[in-house]
Design an enzyme around this catalytic site. Structure first.
Site: not given
Ligand code: NAP
Length: 394
Positions: A213, A261, A285
């Site tokens: 990210k 994302d 995760d």
């Protein structure tokens, strides 16, 4: 005479009759292990080896007997024997260890959580073409949110840290913030990516994708991407090529990167363009369970926690307390984790036998209730009967 697995110069030496410690686990753990153990033993035997499983106490059983959830003897056995297998452990409520699973990973420096995700024909899936998914996720296990560095709103520690941030670093914080710290180091990021690339080379995978990210968290997640490309270039320059430099005729492993994302979307829309994934803790995760859902859920996806010359293989689900003692739970996650363990020992032929047998039984329409309830034409069987069927066709 059973022998110990050993490690020299970072290389695993596996005798033909190794001792493998087992933590049966809490909840459905013991019934799943009772089903899986004979299958692993039979696969080893059919390929000319013998495996000696030795049970060690942990979790509720250990607490009842020794007043400790993880006796030192058990941790020592996992260290000493290098390769082990465990069922799920319930997280003790109250003080002490935050989670036994996290504690074991940290105590043994099992820095990569490895999850191979591929679909077994016949298993019900929420997506149209689950067979397109064939990925292995390497999730960093020791840093990022797993470091557990956070302080509650209003606590004196949070206030002290907030004051430091306001005064020393000019951070405009609102009053009484809860605070967390996301540590990520070059060393931990690089060793994780290194393991992912080594896996890709060994298993002839077409690509390794760094999922991060970094557009928002530039110095942590963004650095993970930079460090990942650096490992690929400096240590695996002959075997890998960055996506941006790839020529059509180049057959080296492609190193890609994707923002997290976008990656979630990619895994649903174009999963066949991805193979090995390397990612920091929190992304991994979410991604691991989202991908497991595509191939049938927690009951069927395998997992392992691996460090340098040490590994603990484990079912990815928890103790499923509502199914304890009901002969309902799916043993496939633990069984496939066991098959992954046999691969890790260098006994790939035994791992293949297990995967084939499981896929044959599912192909015949026999499934445990978690899967059968989604498929009217399936024949539901209990945990034990499912294991017996696998054993029969092995
Ligand atoms: P869980 O035990 O994984 O169960 C959640 C749900 O997943 C179950 O209710 C069931 O769904 C399904 N499920 C899980 N394992 C299954 C299996 N083998 N066969 C069929 N269905 C299965 O998660 P949880 O209820 O959140 O956690 C319970 C305890 O396990 C907690 O103490 C937690 O800390 C611990 N835990 C341990 C580990 C580990 O040891 N690695 C991992 C996760 C959680 P349905 O209800 O839809 O049938």
């Amino acid at each position: 005479m059973p022998q110990k697995i050993s490690v020299q110069d970072n290389k695993l030496y596996v005798p033909n009759d190794p001792i493998i410690p087992v933590i049966e686990g809490d909840g459905v753990g013991p019934e799943l292990w009772a089903t899986v153990k004979p299958i692993l033993e039979a696969a080893a035997q059919k390929t000319g080896r013998r495996v000696h499983f030795q049970a060690f106490p942990a979790g509720e059983v250990a607490y009842a007997k020794y007043n400790k959830h993880l006796p030192e003897e058990t941790l020592q056995a996992l260290k000493e024997h290098r390769v082990s297998i465990k069922g799920p452990l319930s997280t003790p409520v109250g003080g002490g260890i935050r989670s036994l699973n996290v504690f074991i990973r940290q105590a043994l420096d099992l820095y990569a959580c490895v999850r191979p995700i591929s679909h077994i024909k016949g298993v019900p899936s929420p997506v149209k073409a689950p067979q397109k998914l064939n990925m292995v996720i390497f999730r960093e296990n020791t840093e990022d949110v797993y470091a557990g560095l956070e302080w509650p709103s209003g606590s004196s520690d949070a206030e002290a840290l907030a004051q430091f941030l306001r005064l020393q670093l000019n951070v405009p914080l609102a009053p009484s913030p809860a605070l967390g710290i996301k540590p990520m180091t070059q060393k931990a990021s690089k060793r994780l990516v290194r393991m992912a690339i080594e896996w890709a080379i060994k298993n002839k995978c077409p690509s390794v994708t760094l999922v991060h990210k970094g557009n928002i968290m530039k110095y942590t997640e963004g650095a993970f991407r930079t460090w990942g490309y650096e490992v690929a270039k400096t240590e695996f320059g002959l075997q890998t090529v960055p996506e941006s430099e790839k020529e059509p005729s180049d057959e080296r492993i492609v190193i890609k990167d994707r923002i997290a994302d976008n990656m979630f979307m990619q895994t649903l829309l174009r999963p066949d363009e991805y193979s090995v994934i390397a990612t920091p803790n929190l992304n991994g995760d979410y991604l691991s369970d989202a991908l497991a859902a595509q191939i049938g859920g927690l009951g069927i996806a395998p997992g392992a926690n691996i460090g340098d010359g040490i590994a603990v293989f484990e079912a990815i689900h928890g103790t499923a307390p509502k199914y304890t003692g009901k002969d309902f739970a799916n043993p496939s996650s633990l069984l496939l984790s066991g098959a992954l363990m046999l691969d890790y020992l260098g006994w790939e032929d035994a791992g293949v036998l297990i995967r084939k047998a499981l896929s044959n039984v599912i192909g015949l329409g026999f499934m445990t209730g978690d899967l059968a309830r989604q498929l009217p034409e399936a024949t539901p069987v209990g945990t034990r009967a499912f294991g017996e069927k696998i054993l029969k066709v092995l």
